[in-house]
Write a protein that holds these residues in place. Structure first.
Motif, PDB file in Angstrom:
ATOM      1  N   GLN A   1       6.208   2.224   5.877  1.00 44.90           N
ATOM      2  CA  GLN A   1       6.650   3.318   6.964  1.00 44.90           C
ATOM      3  C   GLN A   1       7.796   4.251   6.222  1.00 44.90           C
ATOM      4  O   GLN A   1       8.122   5.276   7.122  1.00 44.90           O
ATOM      5  CB  GLN A   1       7.493   2.511   8.103  1.00 44.90           C
ATOM      6  N   VAL A   2       8.022   4.056   5.171  1.00 43.13           N
ATOM      7  CA  VAL A   2       8.910   4.990   4.570  1.00 43.13           C
ATOM      8  C   VAL A   2       7.884   6.209   3.833  1.00 43.13           C
ATOM      9  O   VAL A   2       7.165   6.071   3.056  1.00 43.13           O
ATOM     10  CB  VAL A   2       9.614   4.133   3.379  1.00 43.13           C
ATOM     11  N   LYS A   3       8.682   7.502   4.168  1.00 42.91           N
ATOM     12  CA  LYS A   3       7.753   8.771   3.807  1.00 42.91           C
ATOM     13  C   LYS A   3       8.819   9.717   2.886  1.00 42.91           C
ATOM     14  O   LYS A   3       9.931   9.661   3.412  1.00 42.91           O
ATOM     15  CB  LYS A   3       7.204   9.365   4.817  1.00 42.91           C
ATOM     16  N   LYS A   4       8.331  10.215   1.851  1.00 38.28           N
ATOM     17  CA  LYS A   4       9.237  10.955   0.894  1.00 38.28           C
ATOM     18  C   LYS A   4       8.538  12.150   0.665  1.00 38.28           C
ATOM     19  O   LYS A   4       7.175  12.214   0.534  1.00 38.28           O
ATOM     20  CB  LYS A   4       9.672  10.444  -0.499  1.00 38.28           C
ATOM     21  N   LYS A   5       9.134  13.258   0.909  1.00 33.10           N
ATOM     22  CA  LYS A   5       8.677  14.727   0.680  1.00 33.10           C
ATOM     23  C   LYS A   5       9.361  15.183  -0.643  1.00 33.10           C
ATOM     24  O   LYS A   5      10.437  15.596  -0.726  1.00 33.10           O
ATOM     25  CB  LYS A   5       8.723  15.700   1.984  1.00 33.10           C
TER      26      LYS A   5
ATOM     27  N   GLU B   1       0.940  -1.224   0.092  1.00 35.67           N
ATOM     28  CA  GLU B   1      -0.039   0.046   0.016  1.00 35.67           C
ATOM     29  C   GLU B   1       0.627   1.342   0.167  1.00 35.67           C
ATOM     30  O   GLU B   1       1.811   1.319   0.730  1.00 35.67           O
ATOM     31  CB  GLU B   1      -0.852  -0.055   1.105  1.00 35.67           C
ATOM     32  N   ALA B   2       0.563   2.200  -0.821  1.00 33.39           N
ATOM     33  CA  ALA B   2       1.257   3.311  -0.932  1.00 33.39           C
ATOM     34  C   ALA B   2       0.211   4.696  -1.082  1.00 33.39           C
ATOM     35  O   ALA B   2      -0.913   4.486  -1.167  1.00 33.39           O
ATOM     36  CB  ALA B   2       2.164   3.455  -2.158  1.00 33.39           C
ATOM     37  N   THR B   3       0.820   5.751  -0.585  1.00 33.98           N
ATOM     38  CA  THR B   3      -0.047   6.923  -0.755  1.00 33.98           C
ATOM     39  C   THR B   3       0.935   7.833  -1.706  1.00 33.98           C
ATOM     40  O   THR B   3       1.769   8.112  -1.571  1.00 33.98           O
ATOM     41  CB  THR B   3      -0.419   7.779   0.575  1.00 33.98           C
ATOM     42  N   ILE B   4      -0.038   8.431  -2.570  1.00 34.12           N
ATOM     43  CA  ILE B   4       0.457   9.319  -3.543  1.00 34.12           C
ATOM     44  C   ILE B   4      -0.200  10.826  -3.269  1.00 34.12           C
ATOM     45  O   ILE B   4      -1.653  10.941  -3.433  1.00 34.12           O
ATOM     46  CB  ILE B   4       0.230   9.172  -5.024  1.00 34.12           C
TER      47      ILE B   4
ATOM     48  N   ILE C   1       6.056  14.573  -7.485  1.00 37.28           N
ATOM     49  CA  ILE C   1       5.120  14.068  -6.625  1.00 37.28           C
ATOM     50  C   ILE C   1       5.657  14.943  -5.082  1.00 37.28           C
ATOM     51  O   ILE C   1       6.653  14.884  -4.852  1.00 37.28           O
ATOM     52  CB  ILE C   1       5.414  12.606  -6.363  1.00 37.28           C
ATOM     53  N   LYS C   2       4.497  15.474  -4.789  1.00 38.08           N
ATOM     54  CA  LYS C   2       4.654  16.262  -3.358  1.00 38.08           C
ATOM     55  C   LYS C   2       4.830  15.224  -2.141  1.00 38.08           C
ATOM     56  O   LYS C   2       5.905  15.582  -1.377  1.00 38.08           O
ATOM     57  CB  LYS C   2       3.418  16.918  -3.354  1.00 38.08           C
ATOM     58  N   ASP C   3       4.145  14.420  -2.147  1.00 37.81           N
ATOM     59  CA  ASP C   3       4.080  13.621  -0.743  1.00 37.81           C
ATOM     60  C   ASP C   3       3.913  11.996  -1.281  1.00 37.81           C
ATOM     61  O   ASP C   3       3.018  11.657  -2.097  1.00 37.81           O
ATOM     62  CB  ASP C   3       3.049  13.740   0.167  1.00 37.81           C
ATOM     63  N   LEU C   4       4.794  11.114  -0.604  1.00 33.42           N
ATOM     64  CA  LEU C   4       4.799   9.784  -1.302  1.00 33.42           C
ATOM     65  C   LEU C   4       5.309   8.537   0.120  1.00 33.42           C
ATOM     66  O   LEU C   4       5.959   9.149   0.823  1.00 33.42           O
ATOM     67  CB  LEU C   4       5.855   9.321  -2.150  1.00 33.42           C
ATOM     68  N   SER C   5       4.321   7.808   0.420  1.00 41.46           N
ATOM     69  CA  SER C   5       4.687   6.994   1.362  1.00 41.46           C
ATOM     70  C   SER C   5       4.318   5.664   0.797  1.00 41.46           C
ATOM     71  O   SER C   5       3.441   5.133   0.123  1.00 41.46           O
ATOM     72  CB  SER C   5       3.926   7.194   2.668  1.00 41.46           C
ATOM     73  N   ILE C   6       5.304   4.570   1.335  1.00 40.33           N
ATOM     74  CA  ILE C   6       5.335   3.255   1.314  1.00 40.33           C
ATOM     75  C   ILE C   6       5.656   2.429   2.267  1.00 40.33           C
ATOM     76  O   ILE C   6       6.658   2.379   2.905  1.00 40.33           O
ATOM     77  CB  ILE C   6       6.503   2.898   0.222  1.00 40.33           C
TER      78      ILE C   6
END
Length: 345
Positions: A135-139, A65-68, A128-133
């Motif tokens: 527990q990994v989060k990227k800004k 599961e990821a969030t974009i 991409i402004k915000d990404l999480s996979i």
């Protein structure tokens, strides 16, 4: 809905890239929580970094599961893909995220270049402004974009991300875990199984490709093998199969539906392999698909069918891969249908 055949087509196109990886290698080789703590030497700290919970497709490939930008999407997890992160244009269009196009030079020595000569290639990218996979989060960041064959997945997470650190592949238990061990160079890192077999992991010494391969043996003959979580079935090129004594005329071989693609459809044969060895590990009753591939290479891809039988730990610093047989299969889900895997030998 993307079919099993669609995915097999995609990963057959990786064969030339993996072949280049093997060429580089040949030129430059290089339990319980309490039991876990007791099994590691003094000074060894596993340092778990992240855990990704898994669901499964109909053919039991793992899905994360990821969030974009705050929107949840399924993520294809692919240890067999060289890249780090690739986004699905169909999903980005739906989310209103702009996709830009450009042309770039792909050097002949690049692991992604199947031609062996410098190429000019068109590519797409998006911010991409915000990404999480997990527990990994990227800004913020600019990422590659492809037009996936369907809109099942929002992005593909490849070896460039998954193998930045050590990776535990536990499809039976429903997770992938990332570790960054410290002081563990000589430790047995398959913490759940002191009897797990380990073999040498070989990678590109110039680190252009994050994937690693290892040596397996079939009918007394060695073959480079790659683990691919996003490939439903294990396969190898037909020409390589012939070298190993596996042909469409092998006992028990059956012809399956052909692979659609460019030009005539490509035939596929399912061939039983009574015994394959990985170091001291004996893999019994494996099934391999033989295919005529445009880029033959010299590689065997072990897919999700294999990975549901073994728990794996890829130790990047140690340059080892640990294999632990799963003796008590878990109840898994194919979509919304519960199934129990067949008993394992």
């Amino acid at each position: 809905m993307q079919t099993t055949q669609d995915y097999m087509i995609r990963f057959t196109r990786q064969a030339s890239h993996v072949s280049m990886l093997c060429s580089a290698i040949c030129a430059f080789l290089f339990i319980s929580p309490m039991a876990f703590a007791e099994s590691l030497p003094v000074g060894c700290d596993m340092r778990e970094q992240a855990s990704i919970s898994l669901t499964y497709t109909e053919d039991l490939r793992p899905v994360g599961e990821a969030t974009i930008n705050g929107i949840t999407v399924p993520a294809m997890l692919s240890t067999g893909a060289a890249e780090s992160l690739v986004f699905n244009k169909k999903i980005l269009d739906r989310l209103g995220i702009e996709v830009r196009h450009a042309t770039s030079k792909l050097a002949r020595e690049d692991a992604r270049n199947p031609k062996g000569v410098d190429l000019l290639v068109d590519f797409s990218h998006a911010n991409i402004k915000d990404l999480s996979i997990g527990q990994v989060k990227k800004k913020g960041g600019t990422y590659m974009v492809e037009n996936f064959m369907d809109d099942t997945f929002g992005l593909r997470v490849g070896a460039g991300t998954l193998l930045q650190n050590d990776l535990e592949i536990a499809l039976d238990a429903g997770y992938l875990k990332s570790f960054d061990p410290n002081g563990c160079i000589g430790a047995h890192l398959a913490y759940w199984d002191p009897q797990a077999v380990s073999v040498l992991a070989m990678g590109d010494p110039w680190k252009r490709d994050a994937r690693v391969v290892f040596i397996a043996t079939i009918n007394g003959k060695p073959i480079h093998a790659l683990l691919s979580t996003a490939t439903p079935y294990s396969y190898l090129p037909k020409a390589v199969g012939e070298r190993l004594g596996l042909t469409p005329d092998s006992p028990g071989a059956t012809r399956e539906a052909p692979l659609p693609g460019e030009g005539p459809d490509k035939p596929v044969w399912k061939v039983p392999v009574p015994l394959m060895s990985i170091g001291a590990l004996e893999v019994k009753n494996l099934e391999l698909r033989l295919m005529d591939l445009a880029h033959q290479g010299q590689i065997m891809v072990l897919g999700a069918d294999f990975l549901h039988r073994y728990r794996i730990y890829i130790a990047m610093e140690q340059k080892r891969i640990y294999f632990s047989p799963i003796t008590t299969p878990q109840v898994l889900k194919r979509g919304s249908v519960q199934v129990i895997p067949q008993p394992l030998d």
